[in-house]
Design a protein around this motif. Structure first.
Motif, short mmCIF file in Angstrom:
data_model
loop_
_atom_site.label_atom_id
_atom_site.label_comp_id
_atom_site.label_asym_id
_atom_site.label_seq_id
_atom_site.Cartn_x
_atom_site.Cartn_y
_atom_site.Cartn_z
N PRO A 250 0.83 -1.21 0.00
CA PRO A 250 0.00 0.00 0.00
C PRO A 250 0.86 1.25 0.00
N PHE A 251 0.40 2.27 -0.69
CA PHE A 251 1.08 3.56 -0.64
C PHE A 251 0.10 4.66 -1.02
N LEU A 252 -0.30 5.44 -0.04
CA LEU A 252 -1.16 6.60 -0.25
C LEU A 252 -0.33 7.84 0.02
N PRO A 253 -0.01 8.62 -1.00
CA PRO A 253 0.82 9.81 -0.80
C PRO A 253 0.09 10.82 0.08
N PRO A 254 0.85 11.59 0.85
CA PRO A 254 0.21 12.57 1.74
C PRO A 254 -0.41 13.72 0.96
N THR A 255 -1.50 14.22 1.48
CA THR A 255 -2.13 15.39 0.89
C THR A 255 -2.02 16.58 1.84
#
Length: 267
Positions: A250-255
């Protein structure tokens, strides 16, 4: 290599690639069916191939056992080393590799930064479970019951105003980190240092290690450290692949900043 051994290996390769029948195998290796049958029986006796009710051949359990054993015995540190050094060279920052064992997270490799300001960490020293990115990553591999047990044993020393202060808060942060595929130390262990960490997965899909990049505030602000996440994730994906992991991490880039500073919320 003997001719018989060579042919047996050729047969095993053919079976693994979908050639199933005795006739097709004999034609592929160019020898008589009786010779192929003798070699297949030897391979079958040792578990390298198996035969179904329609006399079609398949790869046997011994092959999978050997493959898993080979992957399990690969040294994570040795596999990761060139990737860590490449990441350190690309970013110019401190890179750590850490592993979990029985409630302790230990640094097992380190690439020093090119900056004059160095971190205290050393290979072989433990990492604070509640105040380091690598620890949060590694704790994310535990089931709920074990995570709760480990969290209950932590001495929640307040290193800075941002340090996590309770088991519930640690568990929440660990689970949040696991969902997005990365963890952070936002001035939680040292007031002048930010860090991001990501998991390395083994062939079995479990977290085998954690890699982090640590940067002093005077070199990059917090948002700049978050900008290193794609390079970090690329590095951990490469190491995971070398270890035999075939899934997608999993990899959700920061917003936006994922957690406000406790120095603000505690006032």
């Amino acid at each position: 290599m003997s001719q018989s051994l060579s042919r047996a290996l050729d047969l095993l390769d053919l079976v693994s690639n979908g050639t199933r029948t005795l006739d097709a195998l004999a034609e592929a290796v160019g020898v008589h069916k009786t010779t192929v049958l003798r070699l297949l029986r030897t391979l079958e006796e040792h578990g390298y191939v198996t035969r179904d009710s329609e006399y079609r051949y398949h790869v046997g359990s011994t092959v999978f056992t050997l493959a898993q054993t080979a992957l399990d015995t690969r040294d994570v540190r040795g596999v990761a080393s060139p990737v860590l050094r490449a990441l350190g060279a690309a970013t110019g920052q401190t890179v750590h590799l850490a592993a979990y064992d029985g409630g302790t997270v230990t640094y097992i490799d380190k690439v020093e930064s090119r900056q004059p300001l160095r971190m205290y960490s050393r290979v072989g020293l433990p990492a604070a479970l509640h105040a380091t990115a690598v620890a949060k990553v590694l704790l994310g591999g535990l089931d709920d019951a074990e995570l709760a047990r480990v969290a209950s044993t932590v001495d929640f020393e307040r290193f800075t105003g941002n340090t996590i202060g309770s088991p519930a808060e640690l568990i929440e942060e660990v689970r949040r980190s696991a969902e997005r595929g990365w963890a952070q130390d936002h001035e939680e262990h040292e007031t002048f240092m930010n860090c991001v960490g990501a998991p390395v997965f083994g062939a079995d899909g479990r977290i085998a290690a954690a890699v982090s990049v640590s940067v002093p505030n005077v070199v990059l602000p917090y948002e700049g450290v978050l900008g290193l996440l794609p390079a970090l994730h690329d590095a951990t994906a490469r190491i995971s692949a070398e270890l035999g992991f075939t899934g997608n991490s999993p990899f959700l880039p920061p917003t936006t900043p994922s957690r406000p500073s406790r120095k603000d919320t505690d006032d």
